[in-house]
Scaffold this motif. Structure first.
Motif, PDB file in Angstrom:
ATOM      1  N   ASN A   1     -21.202  -7.731  26.984  1.00 17.67           N
ATOM      2  CA  ASN A   1     -22.456  -7.623  26.253  1.00 17.67           C
ATOM      3  C   ASN A   1     -22.501  -8.586  25.076  1.00 17.67           C
ATOM      4  OD1 ASN A   1     -23.340  -5.167  27.745  1.00 17.67           O
ATOM      5  ND2 ASN A   1     -21.501  -4.335  26.786  1.00 17.67           N
ATOM      6  N   LYS A   2     -23.701  -8.832  24.611  1.00 16.03           N
ATOM      7  CA  LYS A   2     -23.889  -9.651  23.417  1.00 16.03           C
ATOM      8  C   LYS A   2     -23.002  -9.103  22.299  1.00 16.03           C
ATOM      9  CE  LYS A   2     -27.448 -11.536  20.520  1.00 16.03           C
ATOM     10  NZ  LYS A   2     -27.954 -11.152  19.285  1.00 16.03           N
ATOM     11  N   ASP A   3     -22.356 -10.011  21.605  1.00 19.03           N
ATOM     12  CA  ASP A   3     -21.491  -9.716  20.455  1.00 19.03           C
ATOM     13  C   ASP A   3     -20.132  -9.123  20.817  1.00 19.03           C
ATOM     14  OD1 ASP A   3     -23.355 -10.766  18.632  1.00 19.03           O
ATOM     15  OD2 ASP A   3     -24.404  -8.832  18.511  1.00 19.03           O
ATOM     16  N   ASP A   4     -19.811  -8.949  22.111  1.00 16.59           N
ATOM     17  CA  ASP A   4     -18.431  -8.596  22.472  1.00 16.59           C
ATOM     18  C   ASP A   4     -17.521  -9.748  22.057  1.00 16.59           C
ATOM     19  OD1 ASP A   4     -18.968  -6.143  23.652  1.00 16.59           O
ATOM     20  OD2 ASP A   4     -18.900  -6.891  25.712  1.00 16.59           O
ATOM     21  N   ASN A   5     -16.384  -9.422  21.483  1.00 12.93           N
ATOM     22  CA  ASN A   5     -15.367 -10.419  21.121  1.00 12.93           C
ATOM     23  C   ASN A   5     -14.309 -10.425  22.213  1.00 12.93           C
ATOM     24  OD1 ASN A   5     -16.537 -11.057  18.590  1.00 12.93           O
ATOM     25  ND2 ASN A   5     -15.604  -9.232  17.715  1.00 12.93           N
TER      26      ASN A   5
ATOM     27  N   LYS B   1     -21.521 -17.866  26.545  1.00 10.17           N
ATOM     28  CA  LYS B   1     -22.205 -18.227  25.293  1.00 10.17           C
ATOM     29  C   LYS B   1     -23.698 -17.919  25.385  1.00 10.17           C
ATOM     30  CE  LYS B   1     -19.466 -21.900  23.287  1.00 10.17           C
ATOM     31  NZ  LYS B   1     -19.455 -23.332  22.961  1.00 10.17           N
TER      32      LYS B   1
ATOM     33  N   GLY C   1     -24.431 -14.502  24.626  1.00  9.56           N
ATOM     34  CA  GLY C   1     -24.158 -14.056  23.262  1.00  9.56           C
ATOM     35  C   GLY C   1     -22.784 -13.442  23.095  1.00  9.56           C
TER      36      GLY C   1
ATOM     37  N   ASN D   1     -18.935 -13.503  22.186  1.00 14.83           N
ATOM     38  CA  ASN D   1     -18.117 -14.294  21.264  1.00 14.83           C
ATOM     39  C   ASN D   1     -16.759 -14.563  21.891  1.00 14.83           C
ATOM     40  OD1 ASN D   1     -20.115 -14.096  19.173  1.00 14.83           O
ATOM     41  ND2 ASN D   1     -19.375 -12.025  18.778  1.00 14.83           N
TER      42      ASN D   1
END
Length: 189
Positions: A113-117, A139, A142, A144
């Motif tokens: 998901n977006k913003d997963d590191n 990328k 989204g 990371n």
């Protein structure tokens, strides 16, 4: 450091696929048998050289990244996700089209998901096709990418990926096939 990996690579058989000299190794092919001490050494080195404190998930590509992600997950306690070669049709699934020096295919991303590191790990970078397509799609989603690690580097693929994605690719060893034998050119840690 990485003595077991280097020794096992230098013993790896080489087969000719057309004009391409293809080395066969447990990390890159699952044959000959993957030696647990080599896999343990790779996961130990990766966990020692990288700051994984803000990594939420380890991400690998089917099939030859799975054992690397598993070993690293067991070593660190970080869960892992596999980018698959078949479609599941789950909500949010993302399809990637990739072209490599060996062919064309699709990959499917689930559970990112977006913003997963993430820490992205794959077995070998040689032409750069898989990693370039994957990194660019992650990328776009989204995600990371905290680190991208590839134990084995062959050819110019690392530079191609870095140039086309802007991401640093961390490799552990660089090798070439010379006169039908694997030659480890450098240990990068």
């Amino acid at each position: 450091m990485l003595e077991k990996l280097v020794e096992s690579l230098e013993r790896a058989p080489v087969v000719k696929k057309g004009e391409y000299n293809y080395f066969v190794h447990g990390i890159s092919d699952g044959v000959p048998a993957m030696e647990p001490d080599v896999l343990d050494e790779v996961s130990e080195v990766v966990s020692e050289i990288l700051d994984l404190s803000n990594v939420d998930k380890i991400v690998s590509v089917e099939a030859m990244g799975i054992h690397l992600a598993t070993a690293l997950s067991l070593k660190t306690g970080i869960p892992f996700v596999v980018i698959r070669k078949r479609q599941y049709g789950l909500p949010g699934e993302v399809e990637i089209y990739k072209t490599t020096g060996y062919g064309e295919s699709k990959l499917y991303i689930n559970n990112l998901n977006k913003d997963d590191n993430i820490l992205l790990i794959d077995d070998v970078v040689s032409t750069g096709g898989t990693l370039t397509a994957l990194i660019n799609q992650l990328k776009e989603m989204g995600v990371n990418i905290v680190h991208t690690v590839v134990p084995i580097e062959k050819g110019k693929g690392k530079g191609i990926v870095e140039e086309n994605t802007g991401e640093e690719i961390i490799t552990l060893v660089k090798l070439d096939v010379i006169d039908g034998k694997v030659v480890v050119e450098s240990v990068n840690v």
